[in-house]
Design an enzyme around this catalytic site. Sequence first.
Site, PDB file in Angstrom:
ATOM      1  N   LYS A 130      21.356   4.771  21.739  1.00 41.33           N
ATOM      2  CA  LYS A 130      22.719   4.062  22.228  1.00 41.33           C
ATOM      3  C   LYS A 130      22.854   4.280  23.753  1.00 41.33           C
ATOM      4  O   LYS A 130      23.055   3.593  24.705  1.00 41.33           O
ATOM      5  CB  LYS A 130      23.695   4.522  21.330  1.00 41.33           C
ATOM      6  N   ASN A 131      22.649   5.429  23.950  1.00 44.93           N
ATOM      7  CA  ASN A 131      23.131   6.140  25.591  1.00 44.93           C
ATOM      8  C   ASN A 131      21.943   5.704  26.375  1.00 44.93           C
ATOM      9  O   ASN A 131      22.067   6.417  27.592  1.00 44.93           O
ATOM     10  CB  ASN A 131      23.212   7.548  25.211  1.00 44.93           C
ATOM     11  N   ARG A 171      34.788   3.176  26.888  1.00 44.57           N
ATOM     12  CA  ARG A 171      34.855   3.889  27.998  1.00 44.57           C
ATOM     13  C   ARG A 171      33.847   3.931  28.711  1.00 44.57           C
ATOM     14  O   ARG A 171      33.746   3.965  30.096  1.00 44.57           O
ATOM     15  CB  ARG A 171      35.422   5.172  28.017  1.00 44.57           C
ATOM     16  N   CYS A 214      39.479   9.606  25.970  1.00 47.13           N
ATOM     17  CA  CYS A 214      38.941   9.101  24.682  1.00 47.13           C
ATOM     18  C   CYS A 214      39.388  10.265  23.816  1.00 47.13           C
ATOM     19  O   CYS A 214      40.060  11.220  24.243  1.00 47.13           O
ATOM     20  CB  CYS A 214      37.534   8.610  24.722  1.00 47.13           C
ATOM     21  N   ARG A 235      38.095  12.522  29.939  1.00 50.50           N
ATOM     22  CA  ARG A 235      36.858  11.828  30.416  1.00 50.50           C
ATOM     23  C   ARG A 235      36.998  11.604  31.996  1.00 50.50           C
ATOM     24  O   ARG A 235      37.057  10.479  32.253  1.00 50.50           O
ATOM     25  CB  ARG A 235      36.415  10.703  29.548  1.00 50.50           C
ATOM     26  N   PRO A 236      37.261  12.458  32.851  1.00 48.39           N
ATOM     27  CA  PRO A 236      37.347  11.886  34.300  1.00 48.39           C
ATOM     28  C   PRO A 236      36.176  11.287  34.876  1.00 48.39           C
ATOM     29  O   PRO A 236      35.085  11.452  34.249  1.00 48.39           O
ATOM     30  CB  PRO A 236      37.638  13.282  34.859  1.00 48.39           C
ATOM     31  N   ASP A 281      26.512  15.974  21.547  1.00 46.98           N
ATOM     32  CA  ASP A 281      26.624  15.058  20.591  1.00 46.98           C
ATOM     33  C   ASP A 281      25.988  15.600  19.257  1.00 46.98           C
ATOM     34  O   ASP A 281      26.642  14.890  18.014  1.00 46.98           O
ATOM     35  CB  ASP A 281      25.674  13.610  20.968  1.00 46.98           C
ATOM     36  N   ILE A 300      30.643  21.301  26.954  1.00 44.37           N
ATOM     37  CA  ILE A 300      30.839  20.178  27.683  1.00 44.37           C
ATOM     38  C   ILE A 300      31.950  19.386  27.706  1.00 44.37           C
ATOM     39  O   ILE A 300      32.687  18.882  28.526  1.00 44.37           O
ATOM     40  CB  ILE A 300      29.583  19.187  27.190  1.00 44.37           C
ATOM     41  N   ARG A 320      29.759   2.436  16.136  1.00 39.18           N
ATOM     42  CA  ARG A 320      29.546   2.350  17.484  1.00 39.18           C
ATOM     43  C   ARG A 320      28.177   3.006  17.944  1.00 39.18           C
ATOM     44  O   ARG A 320      27.436   2.474  18.835  1.00 39.18           O
ATOM     45  CB  ARG A 320      30.608   3.381  18.422  1.00 39.18           C
TER      46      ARG A 320
HETATM   47  C1  EPZ Z   1      27.195  10.745  28.139  1.00 37.41           C
HETATM   48  O1  EPZ Z   1      28.660  10.583  28.272  1.00 37.41           O
HETATM   49  C2  EPZ Z   1      27.025  10.164  26.771  1.00 37.41           C
HETATM   50  N1  EPZ Z   1      27.713   8.839  26.585  1.00 37.41           N
HETATM   51  C3  EPZ Z   1      27.876  11.083  25.748  1.00 37.41           C
HETATM   52  O2  EPZ Z   1      27.570  10.480  24.532  1.00 37.41           O
HETATM   53  C4  EPZ Z   1      27.219  12.661  26.005  1.00 37.41           C
HETATM   54  O3  EPZ Z   1      28.287  13.263  25.105  1.00 37.41           O
HETATM   55  C5  EPZ Z   1      27.488  12.974  27.371  1.00 37.41           C
HETATM   56  O4  EPZ Z   1      26.959  12.082  28.119  1.00 37.41           O
HETATM   57  C6  EPZ Z   1      27.007  14.329  27.391  1.00 37.41           C
HETATM   58  O5  EPZ Z   1      25.464  14.396  27.233  1.00 37.41           O
HETATM   59  C7  EPZ Z   1      26.752   7.829  27.232  1.00 37.41           C
HETATM   60  O6  EPZ Z   1      25.752   8.183  27.658  1.00 37.41           O
HETATM   61  C8  EPZ Z   1      27.162   6.734  26.881  1.00 37.41           C
HETATM   62  P1  EPZ Z   1      29.154  13.273  31.268  1.00 37.41           P
HETATM   63  P2  EPZ Z   1      29.183  10.855  29.990  1.00 37.41           P
HETATM   64  O7  EPZ Z   1      29.576  12.425  32.544  1.00 37.41           O
HETATM   65  O8  EPZ Z   1      28.269  10.182  30.821  1.00 37.41           O
HETATM   66  C9  EPZ Z   1      32.698  15.753  32.695  1.00 37.41           C
HETATM   67  C10 EPZ Z   1      28.109  10.011  22.053  1.00 37.41           C
HETATM   68  O9  EPZ Z   1      28.595  10.494  21.226  1.00 37.41           O
HETATM   69  N2  EPZ Z   1      32.832  14.782  33.874  1.00 37.41           N
HETATM   70  O10 EPZ Z   1      27.839  14.150  31.485  1.00 37.41           O
HETATM   71  O11 EPZ Z   1      30.658  10.604  29.763  1.00 37.41           O
HETATM   72  C11 EPZ Z   1      33.174  15.271  31.445  1.00 37.41           C
HETATM   73  O12 EPZ Z   1      34.626  14.844  31.070  1.00 37.41           O
HETATM   74  C12 EPZ Z   1      28.604  10.363  23.697  1.00 37.41           C
HETATM   75  O13 EPZ Z   1      27.084   9.272  22.192  1.00 37.41           O
HETATM   76  C13 EPZ Z   1      33.820  15.014  34.801  1.00 37.41           C
HETATM   77  O14 EPZ Z   1      34.610  16.060  34.663  1.00 37.41           O
HETATM   78  O15 EPZ Z   1      29.040  12.408  30.093  1.00 37.41           O
HETATM   79  C14 EPZ Z   1      32.502  15.878  30.252  1.00 37.41           C
HETATM   80  O16 EPZ Z   1      33.511  17.007  30.033  1.00 37.41           O
HETATM   81  C15 EPZ Z   1      29.948  11.099  23.581  1.00 37.41           C
HETATM   82  N3  EPZ Z   1      33.722  14.143  35.883  1.00 37.41           N
HETATM   83  C16 EPZ Z   1      31.424  16.363  31.000  1.00 37.41           C
HETATM   84  O17 EPZ Z   1      31.557  16.339  32.577  1.00 37.41           O
HETATM   85  C17 EPZ Z   1      33.006  13.254  35.937  1.00 37.41           C
HETATM   86  O18 EPZ Z   1      33.147  12.408  37.040  1.00 37.41           O
HETATM   87  C18 EPZ Z   1      30.008  15.818  30.983  1.00 37.41           C
HETATM   88  O19 EPZ Z   1      30.307  14.579  30.938  1.00 37.41           O
HETATM   89  C19 EPZ Z   1      32.127  12.889  34.851  1.00 37.41           C
HETATM   90  C20 EPZ Z   1      32.214  13.731  33.864  1.00 37.41           C
END
Ligand code: EPZ
Length: 419
Positions: free
Chosen positions: A24-25, A94, A118, A123-124, A308, A330, A400
């Site tokens: 998915k990701n 999102r 979410c 999720r900033p 995850d 995370i 999803r």
């Molecule tokens: C991706 O989300 C995945 N989703 C998530 O999978 C996965 O948990 C995550 O990466 C971490 O591996 C998809 O790929 C669609 P991040 P993403 O940006 O890109 C903070 C699932 O269950 N952050 O690496 O949103 C954020 O809040 C989903 O399949 C900021 O602060 O993850 C989080 O605490 C859930 N500012 C951390 O970093 C930003 O601008 C990791 O977020 C971006 C992120």
Amino acid sequence: MESSRLLIEGGRRIEGELRIHGAKNSVLPILAATLLCGSTSVIHNSASLSDAFAAMRILRSLGCTISHEGSTVTVNSADAEGDIVSDGLMHEMRSSIVFLGAILGRVGRCRLSFPGGCELGPRPIDLHLEALRRLGVRITEDHGILDCTAGVRPQSADITLSLPSVGATENIMLYSALGSGETVIRNAAREPEIADLAGYLIKCGAKITGQGTSTLVIDGVPSLHGCEYTVMPDRIEAATYMGAAAITRGELMLGGVRPQDMYSCMSVFSEMGCGVYPYDDKIFISARKPITAVRTVRTMPYPGFPTDCQPIVMAVLSKSSGTSVIVENIFENRFMAAPELRRMGANIKAEGKVAVIEGVKKLYGAKARAYDLRAGAALVVAALGAEGQSEILNTHYIDRGYESIETALSSVGADIKRI
Ligand code: EPZ
């Protein structure tokens, strides 16, 4: 939305073979990337997931023509001139934020609503926006609407991410692939899905090096063409079904996986006392012995233990001997499975980023609600290992990220029905 429910009669061993679907990701950012080609791409191994269907709706709303047959999706983005992602579509998923870089790269302008928070926390997207501004994008935020316009790109940009954000890394790759100038991303995410997105873009003619490491270099090219590409297997789906085998003391052969993406997951299952045997594109897991506690499981960016998989492992450790500690580094709020697992008899104390799990001998079937995708999957895993019947509500969350989870699990011995 009252969605369907899953009825599970626990206590049956999970035994047999399962073929893992496409990630998915990975398919989500790759579908966004098809916008950059302005021609036809054929994507294989695209799982039938509601998130993938949402991404296709966004592509259609932007002017793409899409057809899909089984797990193959054909996207023609020749007429994709759209620059708006509707509020409804943004709130449906999102992670649609990954379309921002692709739309900007294709048409130079993009308007979309701020992705809602979410279940996992706010999720900033500050890292996404900061990086795009460094690449000359003008971004105004007004009443929750992001209005972005591509400006003059710097000949070279050197961007260091304060944390290895998967989404931010993907958005920078998508925006930098087309055009001029060299973009360096330091402290980039190293997740295999990043390398898969790079693999697709390179096949379309992009110039990217360093994928899978912390330093990515993208040299913008004047144009990209469509290609045929096969999405990597879903390592989180694979880990989920390993959890189902572990909690039911079963044995499972997973096919169509990439063990090299899963060392941190496999090692946790080995620590629990499972026999885990990776080879080629297979993983064999055998849980003949009772599950023992794992002292500490810490979620970390790849190649650390993936966040995850954390709810799934929490479910398995709920029925084990001993005390396990999970540290979620995370996301801020990713213990949503805990209260629902407690309804099944689990003994979990979650506070802040730490959860302490006192393993119990038995879990009992109960009525439980999914509040997010992976917490929902954790409830299914726990229900399989519980005594008696469980009813899992809000299964739209589970759909999803898992292609017909009940069909997959029934095929390896589970008594599970969707009502
Ligand atoms: C991706 O989300 C995945 N989703 C998530 O999978 C996965 O948990 C995550 O990466 C971490 O591996 C998809 O790929 C669609 P991040 P993403 O940006 O890109 C903070 C699932 O269950 N952050 O690496 O949103 C954020 O809040 C989903 O399949 C900021 O602060 O993850 C989080 O605490 C859930 N500012 C951390 O970093 C930003 O601008 C990791 O977020 C971006 C992120």
